[in-house]
Design a protein around this motif. Structure first.
Motif, PDB file in Angstrom:
ATOM      1  N   SER A 512       0.762  -1.248   0.105  1.00 45.87           N
ATOM      2  CA  SER A 512      -0.014   0.074  -0.212  1.00 45.87           C
ATOM      3  C   SER A 512       0.810   1.126  -0.039  1.00 45.87           C
ATOM      4  O   SER A 512       1.634   1.511   1.098  1.00 45.87           O
ATOM      5  CB  SER A 512      -0.921  -0.045   1.160  1.00 45.87           C
ATOM      6  OG  SER A 512      -1.816   1.024   1.301  1.00 45.87           O
ATOM      7  N   VAL A 534      -3.728  -5.979  -0.893  1.00 44.05           N
ATOM      8  CA  VAL A 534      -3.818  -4.707  -0.445  1.00 44.05           C
ATOM      9  C   VAL A 534      -4.974  -3.905  -1.021  1.00 44.05           C
ATOM     10  O   VAL A 534      -5.363  -4.239  -2.231  1.00 44.05           O
ATOM     11  CB  VAL A 534      -2.602  -3.754  -0.430  1.00 44.05           C
ATOM     12  CG1 VAL A 534      -1.484  -4.510   0.526  1.00 44.05           C
ATOM     13  CG2 VAL A 534      -2.216  -3.552  -1.742  1.00 44.05           C
ATOM     14  N   TRP A 586      -5.158  -2.931   4.383  1.00 42.90           N
ATOM     15  CA  TRP A 586      -4.717  -4.122   4.092  1.00 42.90           C
ATOM     16  C   TRP A 586      -5.758  -4.999   3.996  1.00 42.90           C
ATOM     17  O   TRP A 586      -6.923  -5.071   4.589  1.00 42.90           O
ATOM     18  CB  TRP A 586      -3.643  -4.423   4.955  1.00 42.90           C
ATOM     19  CG  TRP A 586      -2.308  -3.380   4.674  1.00 42.90           C
ATOM     20  CD1 TRP A 586      -1.277  -3.483   3.869  1.00 42.90           C
ATOM     21  CD2 TRP A 586      -2.095  -2.385   5.454  1.00 42.90           C
ATOM     22  NE1 TRP A 586      -0.588  -2.529   3.883  1.00 42.90           N
ATOM     23  CE2 TRP A 586      -1.002  -2.070   4.931  1.00 42.90           C
ATOM     24  CE3 TRP A 586      -2.678  -1.839   6.779  1.00 42.90           C
ATOM     25  CZ2 TRP A 586      -0.373  -0.803   5.500  1.00 42.90           C
ATOM     26  CZ3 TRP A 586      -2.105  -0.683   7.133  1.00 42.90           C
ATOM     27  CH2 TRP A 586      -0.842  -0.197   6.766  1.00 42.90           C
TER      28      TRP A 586
END
Length: 833
Positions: A512, A534, A586
């Motif tokens: 991310s 993610v 996430w």
């Protein structure tokens, strides 16, 4: 007699001061100052898309810092890592076992580039003008007029007024400087080039030439040859040459006026070809402009520029703050009532895009086209995990669609280099882009795995290809860019892998962008950045696959591949709402409510995408808003620009405005010692250091406060703050090919004009009851908007933690109307009351 002379001089001084005050307030679109620039981030930027110049405005020692957009370190190259295929299975195995740290270390060693990490954008050098006796001056004033793209410096010495005008001509492709004085024979100066590059100078007739070659980097030899030519054209007076200390200079004396022309060029043809003749290019530009009259050159330049700038007008009103220099206004903005500064900042973003991104040229890089360093921050490359894309957020909505083309051309070039990387590193079809590229269109992973192991750049840049179609409805254009979109989707079809717990298809490894998490493995806590599945990746693939499906339907092609994408979509992870009532960043609930990271990547689905809506996905809307509240307001400059966009999408105009006050905070200010994210004195965005994407992001965000068109309708005044209770804006574009003019009072629509370039259904969403201008009632909207350019996708239901506490969206109720429109026709509406 002495008293008479003193009186006359006093009167002249007062007259000059009054005239200057009038000039400062004559136009709404000026950045003006009462002192020269001491630092580069105080100088005034000029550009014509290809050439950039920073004007310092020092009376005794003018510095014109010069850039040419294709002058980069290195040479054509490929930075893929051939070790990737062998290492990828083990990296994935470690991740699926929960050992993210070791997986990340292995990715850094075997997937990140071993050759180079991208090349630097570099300067040509400076043209230095020295004016003897101009060390002490009166009535100093300098400005950048963004309505004409002309910078002016004015001051007096011993009762003589001196004026310098500078611009980077769009039609004539040269930098032009005009020097005049209020008395004849008073122009005298010395001119010379300097450069940090490997270079040399030589004399031309009444001029100089600077020649050199770009720098080496990471063992890659610089092979971009460049030439700058300077020609001085005096009106009367004398021109001589001098070699002072081995430096070639031109000396001008006793001239009535002088025009200086500067041309620049390189041997760059494209990302794989350096065969052009830089000398001939620069000479041709110079020879083409020399026969022309200065007034005509300036008029042609302004006319070209205004065809873009004048498309959008914004009036938020003015206060006495307009009488203050720009740096003072920025310093006082958060506590002052200065709505015009926000309007100026909005238009300054449009000015920068016009000046740094012209059709047929390179796209604006991390600093646009302005850079004075051989090794600028982050190499001034194209950072594709947000920054390069943010540069083009204002392009469509603020009515500069042609300026989007350089970015789209770059994407087309990346499909070639990205296909080489996809095959070499991942054995995949299609093409891949990691988190950075440069003028050579490298596509490999760079820096270290924590940031560079992000293979999703292709998905993000392809969103721009589709968005441009939604604004234009141009099917011929869509057919041109469809192969790039399909290739990006094809890569992910091959790259996706099934994760072991839910058997979803995930991007692995990835991250991310640049944010990390803490996790537990075998009883111990670790930190890492690389992960799988993610949220941002899932959102981007959901968007990319649906866009490719919609494009294939529009173009009536690739039905089989579209079916493959439909099946793949069903296996992507849905969005998750975590234990802190947040939208999870996430796949696992690792979010820390105290995390203030500059990236808010999991909110991609709010903006620039539009998967999260108060009506279609209320739980996700509230969770995403909670996530943004956790991140807080102050951040790096570009991050605050993104947050302006996000709060506008959350329909909270007052919070969006608060972010504007955070972004318009004077950085590098000697009075407050503030060094955080904000704005420099010349209105450049401060990360810090300077990154231009923050300027563009905030401009896009301000546009979103006035009109939005992503959620099935054209939403009028969705997020106007209380402080802007009254105003006018015209020329904004929306999806569906509409151009919008709005006037409002007390936060309500007073009048609305909509011009249709395509025809078709216009669905208007507003909190103000409207009628046609003649009082005719409007038809309430019902069902799905039949205009295909407003299609929204059905979002899978999120997985919600049992600990989450969700709130109502709390957004205002709105009305929706449907109006049939005709191509080229305009409809006028007004407040029903």
């Amino acid at each position: 007699m002495k008293n008479l002379i003193v009186t006359i001089l006093l009167c002249v001084t007062i007259l000059l001061s009054c005239r200057t005050t009038d000039e400062r307030n004559a136009g709404n679109w000026k950045l003006w100052y009462e002192a020269p620039a001491e630092k580069w981030v105080e100088a005034l930027p000029l550009g014509n898309g290809r050439l950039g110049v920073m004007v310092f405005g020092n009376p005794a020692a003018e510095r014109l810092q010069l850039n040419e957009e294709t002058l980069w370190a290195g040479q054509p190259n490929n930075n893929g890592n051939p070790n990737a295929p062998a290492a990828l299975p083990e990296i994935r195995k470690l991740m699926f076992e929960g050992n993210y740290f070791d997986a990340q270390e292995l990715a850094t060693e075997n997937i990140v580039a071993k050759t180079n990490h991208g090349m630097s954008y570099q300067p040509v050098g400076d043209l230095n003008l020295s004016f003897a006796g101009h060390e002490k001056v009166d009535n100093y004033y300098r400005e950048l007029d963004i309505s004409t793209a002309v910078a002016t410096t004015r001051y007096s010495v011993d009762g003589v007024e001196y004026v310098r005008e500078t611009f980077a001509s769009f039609p004539d492709q040269a930098v032009v400087v005009r020097l005049t004085a209020s008395e004849k024979g008073k122009i005298g100066f010395t001119a010379g080039f300097s450069s940090p590059q490997k270079s040399e100078t030589a004399f031309l007739e009444s001029g100089l030439i600077l020649k050199g070659i770009s720098g080496d980097q990471e063992g890659l030899e610089g092979k971009v040859k460049f030439t700058a030519q300077m020609k001085i054209v005096p009106e009367k007076g004398n021109v001589a040459t001098s070699t002072d200390g081995g430096v070639n200079q031109i000396v001008v004396s006793n001239a009535d006026a002088v025009t200086i022309f500067i041309s620049m060029a390189t041997n760059f043809v494209n990302c794989r070809d350096l065969s052009a003749d830089a000398d001939k290019r620069a000479s041709d530009y110079l020879q083409n402009i020399l026969p022309k009259d200065y007034k005509q050159i300036k008029a042609d330049h302004i006319a070209y520029y205004k065809q873009y700038f004048d498309r959008v007008k914004l009036d938020l009103g003015t206060t006495d703050s307009i009488r203050k220099p720009a740096d003072v206004r920025i310093l006082e903005f958060a506590k002052a009532n200065d709505p015009h500064l926000a309007a100026l900042y909005f238009q300054f973003g449009r000015y920068l895009l016009i000046s740094s991104s012209q059709p047929g040229n390179q796209p604006a890089n991390l600093q646009g086209i302005w850079n004075d360093l051989m090794s600028p921050s982050w190499d001034s490359k194209y950072t594709t995990n947000i920054n390069a894309e943010m540069n083009y957020w204002p392009a469509e909505v603020t009515n500069l669609p042609e300026l989007h083309q350089p970015f789209i051309d770059m994407v087309k070039e990346l499909t070639v280099s990205g296909a080489e990387i996809a095959k070499m590193m991942y054995g995949a079809r299609g093409w891949v882009l990691h988190h950075n590229t440069d003028i050579w269109r490298v596509a490999g992973a760079i820096d270290y795995a924590g940031s560079g192991m992000w293979p999703s750049g292709g998905a993000w840049v392809c969103a721009h290809l589709w968005e441009r179609y939604l604004y234009s409805g141009d099917k011929k254009y869509l057919a041109e860019v469809y192969p790039a979109m399909k290739g990006a989707a094809m890569f992910f079809v091959d790259f996706l892998i099934e994760e072991p717990e839910h058997h979803w298809l995930v991007v692995a490894p990835s991250n991310s962008p640049e944010n990390g998490f803490t996790y537990t493995y075998k009883g111990k806590q670790y930190s890492a950045t690389n992960a799988y599945g993610v949220t941002m990746d899932n959102q981007q693939l959901f968007e990319l696959f649906n866009n490719v499906i919609a494009a294939s339907e529009t173009l009536n092609c690739d039905k089989e591949f579209a079916d493959t994408l439909r099946q793949t979509l069903k296996r992507l992870p849905p969005m998750h709402i975590g234990q802190h009532s947040q939208l999870q960043e996430w796949l696992f609930d690792w979010d820390n409510p105290n995390d203030k990271h500059r990236h808010v990547s999991h909110l991609y689905g709010v903006y620039p995408s539009y998967q999260i809506s108060p009506t279609r996905t209320p739980e996700l809307f509230d969770a995403a808003r909670t996530s943004l509240n956790y991140r807080g307001d102050p951040a790096t400059g570009w991050s605050m620009g993104w947050k302006v966009c996000l709060w506008a999408r959350f329909l909270d105009g007052n919070r969006a405005y608060k972010l504007i006050t955070e972004q318009l905070k004077l950085t590098d200010n000697p009075k407050t010692k503030y060094r955080g994210g904000g704005t420099y004195a010349n209105m450049f965005d401060a990360h810090p250091p300077f990154q231009i994407d923050g300027n563009f992001g905030c401009t896009a965000g301000i546009a979103e406060m006035f009109v939005q068109s992503h959620d099935g309708a054209v939403h009028i005044l969705p997020a106007v703050p209380d402080i802007w209770a009254k105003g006018k804006i015209s020329g904004l574009r929306t999806r569906g090919g509409f151009v919008i003019d709005i006037e409002w009072e007390d936060g309500k629509v007073k009048s609305l004009k909509v011009k249709s370039s395509l025809g078709g259904n216009l669905r208007i969403r507003t909190s103000t009851p409207l009628t046609l201008s003649d009082g005719t009632a409007l038809n309430p909207a019902s069902g799905v908007n039949p205009n295909p350019l407003f299609k929204t996708y059905e979002i899978p239901a999120p997985i919600i933690s049992e600990k989450a506490k969700l709130n109502p969206t709390g957004v205002k109720a709105t009305l929706e109307y449907d109006l049939p429109t005709e191509q080229g026709k305009e409809v006028e509406l007004r407040d029903e009351s």
